[in-house]
Design a protein around this motif. Structure first.
Motif, PDB file in Angstrom:
ATOM      1  N   TYR A  58       0.810  -1.212   0.000  1.00  0.00           N
ATOM      2  CA  TYR A  58       0.000   0.000   0.000  1.00  0.00           C
ATOM      3  C   TYR A  58       0.849   1.270   0.000  1.00  0.00           C
ATOM      4  O   TYR A  58       0.343   2.369  -0.105  1.00  0.00           O
ATOM      5  CB  TYR A  58      -0.932   0.056   1.217  1.00  0.00           C
ATOM      6  CG  TYR A  58      -1.977  -1.015   1.174  1.00  0.00           C
ATOM      7  CD1 TYR A  58      -3.012  -0.964   0.243  1.00  0.00           C
ATOM      8  CD2 TYR A  58      -1.919  -2.102   2.023  1.00  0.00           C
ATOM      9  CE1 TYR A  58      -3.963  -1.955   0.180  1.00  0.00           C
ATOM     10  CE2 TYR A  58      -2.858  -3.099   1.960  1.00  0.00           C
ATOM     11  CZ  TYR A  58      -3.878  -3.017   1.034  1.00  0.00           C
ATOM     12  OH  TYR A  58      -4.804  -4.011   0.974  1.00  0.00           O
ATOM     13  N   GLU A  70      -1.696  10.704  -0.096  1.00  0.00           N
ATOM     14  CA  GLU A  70      -1.657  11.478   1.124  1.00  0.00           C
ATOM     15  C   GLU A  70      -0.476  12.429   1.202  1.00  0.00           C
ATOM     16  O   GLU A  70      -0.244  13.013   2.240  1.00  0.00           O
ATOM     17  CB  GLU A  70      -1.619  10.520   2.324  1.00  0.00           C
ATOM     18  CG  GLU A  70      -2.839   9.623   2.409  1.00  0.00           C
ATOM     19  CD  GLU A  70      -4.124  10.408   2.563  1.00  0.00           C
ATOM     20  OE1 GLU A  70      -4.095  11.445   3.248  1.00  0.00           O
ATOM     21  OE2 GLU A  70      -5.135  10.013   1.973  1.00  0.00           O
ATOM     22  N   HIS A  85      -8.429   2.771   6.779  1.00  0.00           N
ATOM     23  CA  HIS A  85      -8.254   3.005   5.340  1.00  0.00           C
ATOM     24  C   HIS A  85      -9.080   4.158   4.828  1.00  0.00           C
ATOM     25  O   HIS A  85      -8.692   4.826   3.893  1.00  0.00           O
ATOM     26  CB  HIS A  85      -8.540   1.725   4.565  1.00  0.00           C
ATOM     27  CG  HIS A  85      -9.788   1.056   4.990  1.00  0.00           C
ATOM     28  ND1 HIS A  85      -9.805   0.093   5.961  1.00  0.00           N
ATOM     29  CD2 HIS A  85     -11.052   1.264   4.623  1.00  0.00           C
ATOM     30  CE1 HIS A  85     -11.047  -0.274   6.161  1.00  0.00           C
ATOM     31  NE2 HIS A  85     -11.820   0.411   5.368  1.00  0.00           N
ATOM     32  N   GLY A 101      -7.491   7.711   2.815  1.00  0.00           N
ATOM     33  CA  GLY A 101      -7.750   8.040   1.417  1.00  0.00           C
ATOM     34  C   GLY A 101      -8.292   6.905   0.576  1.00  0.00           C
ATOM     35  O   GLY A 101      -8.476   7.055  -0.621  1.00  0.00           O
ATOM     36  N   TYR A 102      -8.544   5.749   1.200  1.00  0.00           N
ATOM     37  CA  TYR A 102      -9.138   4.642   0.449  1.00  0.00           C
ATOM     38  C   TYR A 102     -10.655   4.760   0.534  1.00  0.00           C
ATOM     39  O   TYR A 102     -11.253   4.432   1.545  1.00  0.00           O
ATOM     40  CB  TYR A 102      -8.681   3.295   1.022  1.00  0.00           C
ATOM     41  CG  TYR A 102      -7.232   3.020   0.766  1.00  0.00           C
ATOM     42  CD1 TYR A 102      -6.839   2.358  -0.388  1.00  0.00           C
ATOM     43  CD2 TYR A 102      -6.262   3.458   1.654  1.00  0.00           C
ATOM     44  CE1 TYR A 102      -5.505   2.119  -0.640  1.00  0.00           C
ATOM     45  CE2 TYR A 102      -4.924   3.229   1.410  1.00  0.00           C
ATOM     46  CZ  TYR A 102      -4.547   2.555   0.263  1.00  0.00           C
ATOM     47  OH  TYR A 102      -3.238   2.328   0.014  1.00  0.00           O
ATOM     48  N   ASN A 120     -13.680   0.841  -1.189  1.00  0.00           N
ATOM     49  CA  ASN A 120     -13.419  -0.403  -0.474  1.00  0.00           C
ATOM     50  C   ASN A 120     -14.518  -1.393  -0.811  1.00  0.00           C
ATOM     51  O   ASN A 120     -15.650  -1.225  -0.373  1.00  0.00           O
ATOM     52  CB  ASN A 120     -13.362  -0.139   1.025  1.00  0.00           C
ATOM     53  CG  ASN A 120     -12.271   0.856   1.363  1.00  0.00           C
ATOM     54  OD1 ASN A 120     -11.096   0.566   1.195  1.00  0.00           O
ATOM     55  ND2 ASN A 120     -12.664   2.051   1.789  1.00  0.00           N
ATOM     56  N   MET A 125     -16.089  -5.298  -1.067  1.00  0.00           N
ATOM     57  CA  MET A 125     -16.034  -6.707  -0.714  1.00  0.00           C
ATOM     58  C   MET A 125     -16.477  -7.457  -1.973  1.00  0.00           C
ATOM     59  O   MET A 125     -17.642  -7.407  -2.345  1.00  0.00           O
ATOM     60  CB  MET A 125     -16.968  -7.003   0.458  1.00  0.00           C
ATOM     61  CG  MET A 125     -16.895  -8.443   0.939  1.00  0.00           C
ATOM     62  SD  MET A 125     -17.908  -8.720   2.417  1.00  0.00           S
ATOM     63  CE  MET A 125     -19.536  -8.695   1.698  1.00  0.00           C
ATOM     64  N   PHE A 141      -3.412  -6.166  -4.361  1.00  0.00           N
ATOM     65  CA  PHE A 141      -4.470  -5.224  -3.989  1.00  0.00           C
ATOM     66  C   PHE A 141      -5.574  -5.886  -3.166  1.00  0.00           C
ATOM     67  O   PHE A 141      -6.592  -5.274  -2.871  1.00  0.00           O
ATOM     68  CB  PHE A 141      -5.065  -4.559  -5.244  1.00  0.00           C
ATOM     69  CG  PHE A 141      -5.524  -5.543  -6.302  1.00  0.00           C
ATOM     70  CD1 PHE A 141      -4.682  -5.883  -7.351  1.00  0.00           C
ATOM     71  CD2 PHE A 141      -6.782  -6.107  -6.229  1.00  0.00           C
ATOM     72  CE1 PHE A 141      -5.102  -6.795  -8.320  1.00  0.00           C
ATOM     73  CE2 PHE A 141      -7.207  -7.014  -7.197  1.00  0.00           C
ATOM     74  CZ  PHE A 141      -6.357  -7.361  -8.255  1.00  0.00           C
ATOM     75  N   VAL A 142      -5.362  -7.149  -2.797  1.00  0.00           N
ATOM     76  CA  VAL A 142      -6.341  -7.871  -1.979  1.00  0.00           C
ATOM     77  C   VAL A 142      -5.834  -7.937  -0.542  1.00  0.00           C
ATOM     78  O   VAL A 142      -4.722  -8.398  -0.294  1.00  0.00           O
ATOM     79  CB  VAL A 142      -6.570  -9.297  -2.539  1.00  0.00           C
ATOM     80  CG1 VAL A 142      -7.358 -10.158  -1.565  1.00  0.00           C
ATOM     81  CG2 VAL A 142      -7.285  -9.224  -3.885  1.00  0.00           C
ATOM     82  N   SER A 143      -6.644  -7.441   0.402  1.00  0.00           N
ATOM     83  CA  SER A 143      -6.178  -7.423   1.794  1.00  0.00           C
ATOM     84  C   SER A 143      -6.670  -8.635   2.577  1.00  0.00           C
ATOM     85  O   SER A 143      -6.067  -9.016   3.566  1.00  0.00           O
ATOM     86  CB  SER A 143      -6.621  -6.151   2.503  1.00  0.00           C
ATOM     87  OG  SER A 143      -8.017  -6.149   2.677  1.00  0.00           O
ATOM     88  N   MET A 199     -11.352  -8.838  -0.274  1.00  0.00           N
ATOM     89  CA  MET A 199     -11.492  -7.392  -0.065  1.00  0.00           C
ATOM     90  C   MET A 199     -10.506  -6.663  -0.971  1.00  0.00           C
ATOM     91  O   MET A 199      -9.320  -6.993  -0.976  1.00  0.00           O
ATOM     92  CB  MET A 199     -11.166  -7.023   1.382  1.00  0.00           C
ATOM     93  CG  MET A 199     -12.161  -7.491   2.427  1.00  0.00           C
ATOM     94  SD  MET A 199     -13.833  -6.817   2.248  1.00  0.00           S
ATOM     95  CE  MET A 199     -13.453  -5.109   1.885  1.00  0.00           C
ATOM     96  N   HIS A 237      -9.096  -2.713  -2.117  1.00  0.00           N
ATOM     97  CA  HIS A 237      -9.046  -1.336  -1.628  1.00  0.00           C
ATOM     98  C   HIS A 237      -8.452  -0.443  -2.704  1.00  0.00           C
ATOM     99  O   HIS A 237      -7.357  -0.701  -3.197  1.00  0.00           O
ATOM    100  CB  HIS A 237      -8.187  -1.242  -0.372  1.00  0.00           C
ATOM    101  CG  HIS A 237      -8.682  -2.125   0.724  1.00  0.00           C
ATOM    102  ND1 HIS A 237      -9.685  -1.757   1.577  1.00  0.00           N
ATOM    103  CD2 HIS A 237      -8.338  -3.387   1.071  1.00  0.00           C
ATOM    104  CE1 HIS A 237      -9.932  -2.755   2.415  1.00  0.00           C
ATOM    105  NE2 HIS A 237      -9.128  -3.757   2.125  1.00  0.00           N
ATOM    106  N   HIS A 279      -8.702   3.947  -4.357  1.00  0.00           N
ATOM    107  CA  HIS A 279      -9.031   5.317  -3.953  1.00  0.00           C
ATOM    108  C   HIS A 279     -10.454   5.696  -4.280  1.00  0.00           C
ATOM    109  O   HIS A 279     -11.036   6.565  -3.647  1.00  0.00           O
ATOM    110  CB  HIS A 279      -8.057   6.295  -4.595  1.00  0.00           C
ATOM    111  CG  HIS A 279      -6.657   6.051  -4.148  1.00  0.00           C
ATOM    112  ND1 HIS A 279      -5.607   5.962  -5.005  1.00  0.00           N
ATOM    113  CD2 HIS A 279      -6.171   5.803  -2.913  1.00  0.00           C
ATOM    114  CE1 HIS A 279      -4.514   5.695  -4.307  1.00  0.00           C
ATOM    115  NE2 HIS A 279      -4.836   5.594  -3.050  1.00  0.00           N
ATOM    116  N   ARG A 300     -14.315   4.158  -6.492  1.00  0.00           N
ATOM    117  CA  ARG A 300     -15.046   2.984  -6.991  1.00  0.00           C
ATOM    118  C   ARG A 300     -14.597   2.557  -8.383  1.00  0.00           C
ATOM    119  O   ARG A 300     -14.540   1.361  -8.665  1.00  0.00           O
ATOM    120  CB  ARG A 300     -16.537   3.297  -7.045  1.00  0.00           C
ATOM    121  CG  ARG A 300     -17.133   3.243  -5.684  1.00  0.00           C
ATOM    122  CD  ARG A 300     -18.617   3.378  -5.762  1.00  0.00           C
ATOM    123  NE  ARG A 300     -19.098   3.502  -4.403  1.00  0.00           N
ATOM    124  CZ  ARG A 300     -20.283   3.102  -3.998  1.00  0.00           C
ATOM    125  NH1 ARG A 300     -21.120   2.581  -4.871  1.00  0.00           N
ATOM    126  NH2 ARG A 300     -20.631   3.237  -2.753  1.00  0.00           N
TER     127      ARG A 300
END
Lengths: 164, 178
Positions: A4, A12, B80, B84-85, B88, B90, B112-114, B133, B135, B137, B139
């Motif tokens: 990230y 940021e 998150h 700035g995320y 998010n 699912m 990019f998958v948490s 999931m 994440h 910035h 949609r």
């Protein structure tokens, strides 16, 4: 570098300073189990222990981090599950409030879907967990989808975003 | 109370002979730290004083819980949204049960998958058995990530959707059920 990190710095850069970004990014590593862990971080970042502590406090006060602490693996202490409900729009506030009133519920999100209420519940064992979900069903009159983790596929490289 | 431990692969194992892996002091340490470690020069010492032991003992026990896999890691828990995320999602997928492990491992490795979990489906209302999931910035970016997962799954993708969160109604750390 962490997955990230790049995104964080892009997004940021205007809001977070150099040290704040590094404290967030470099926290992919575990907080060291030494008597003065923040001093060790400070040494790595070329600053003082006091500055590290103050910066973490500031990040916490501003809500960028919710806490500095241990992340427990799901289902190692007690039993936990993800659960979902399809709540009519005009009942959402009430039902969400009722669900949140359980100390067993630690996360609760509204999502855009027929199933619009998603929460995580944790109890001492599966029996106690199911009892909480059953009670929520009875009090709301709405079915609760029981979605416990069966397998975890994520390779945790640290600095995970905390979800369930 | 029988406590389960997991190995590095995340598989849950019963503790040997049903012997609890955590004793009373471990629990006290968890209770004292679950809302966060004190942001003080000697955080483990502060915790130790609260529960009547030494800082060395607190560190030793935290290290043991880490090596047992009960604690994933100790560090900052990011928010998150605040960082700035805003996208998010699912993502949920319907894949054949016989392929879920193999496909889940592939998705779980994506940067990019948490989180990536196998969960039970509940037909007909809920046909999906694989959760990931993502994440981003916004949609639009998140939807592109969903397409990347779909491309990776190819014909194994029998149906999927993405649920965006619109509101956090509650978020607290783990409350140890004791």
């Amino acid at each position: 570098m962490h997955r990230y990190s790049k995104n964080l710095q892009q997004t940021e850069s205007s809001q977070l300073g150099f040290l704040e970004k590094h404290l967030l990014n470099d926290f992919q590593h575990n907080l060291p189990l030494v008597p003065r862990p923040f001093a060790l971080l400070a040494e790595e970042l070329g600053t003082s222990e006091q500055t590290v502590i103050e910066t973490l406090q500031l990040l916490q006060n501003r809500g960028y981090i919710s806490r500095v602490g241990a992340i427990f693996r799901a289902n190692t202490i007690g039993a936990s599950t993800l659960a979902a409900m399809a709540v009519p729009e005009d009942e959402l506030e009430n039902v969400a409030g009722m669900v949140n009133s359980y100390t067993e519920v630690n996360h609760n999100y509204q999502r855009e879907h027929h199933f619009n209420l998603w929460f995580v519940a944790t109890a001492k064992d599966e029996t106690a967990l199911r009892q909480v979900l059953q009670e929520i069903e009875q009090r709301s009159g709405i079915a609760v989808l029981y979605l416990p983790m069966l397998e975890d596929y994520h390779v945790d490289l640290g600095f995970e975003l905390q979800w369930t | 109370m029988a406590v389960n431990a997991t190995n590095r692969a995340g598989r849950i194992n019963d503790s040997v002979n049903n012997t609890p892996l955590l004793d009373e002091m471990d629990r006290q340490i968890i209770l004292a730290t679950q809302a966060g470690l004190p942001l003080a020069p000697r955080p483990y010492e502060v915790v130790a004083q609260q529960i009547g032991t030494s800082g060395e003992e607190v560190m030793r026990r935290l290290g043991r819980m880490q090596s047992l896999g009960i604690i994933r890691r100790i560090g900052a828990v990011p928010n998150h949204y605040a960082l700035g995320y805003r996208g998010n999602g699912m993502t949920v997928w319907d894949v054949a049960d016989e392929h879920v492990d193999e496909l889940g491992k592939k998705i779980g490795q994506l940067d990019f998958v948490s989180h990536c979990y196998h969960r039970p489906r509940h037909p007909p209302h809920w046909p999906y058995n694989l959760f990931a999931m993502v994440h981003a910035h916004n949609r639009q970016d998140a939807l592109q990530l969903v397409e990347r997962i779909a491309a990776l799954l190819g014909e194994h993708d029998r149906g999927h959707t993405v649920l965006f969160s619109t509101r956090i109604l509650k978020k607290t750390g783990l409350r140890l059920p004791l």
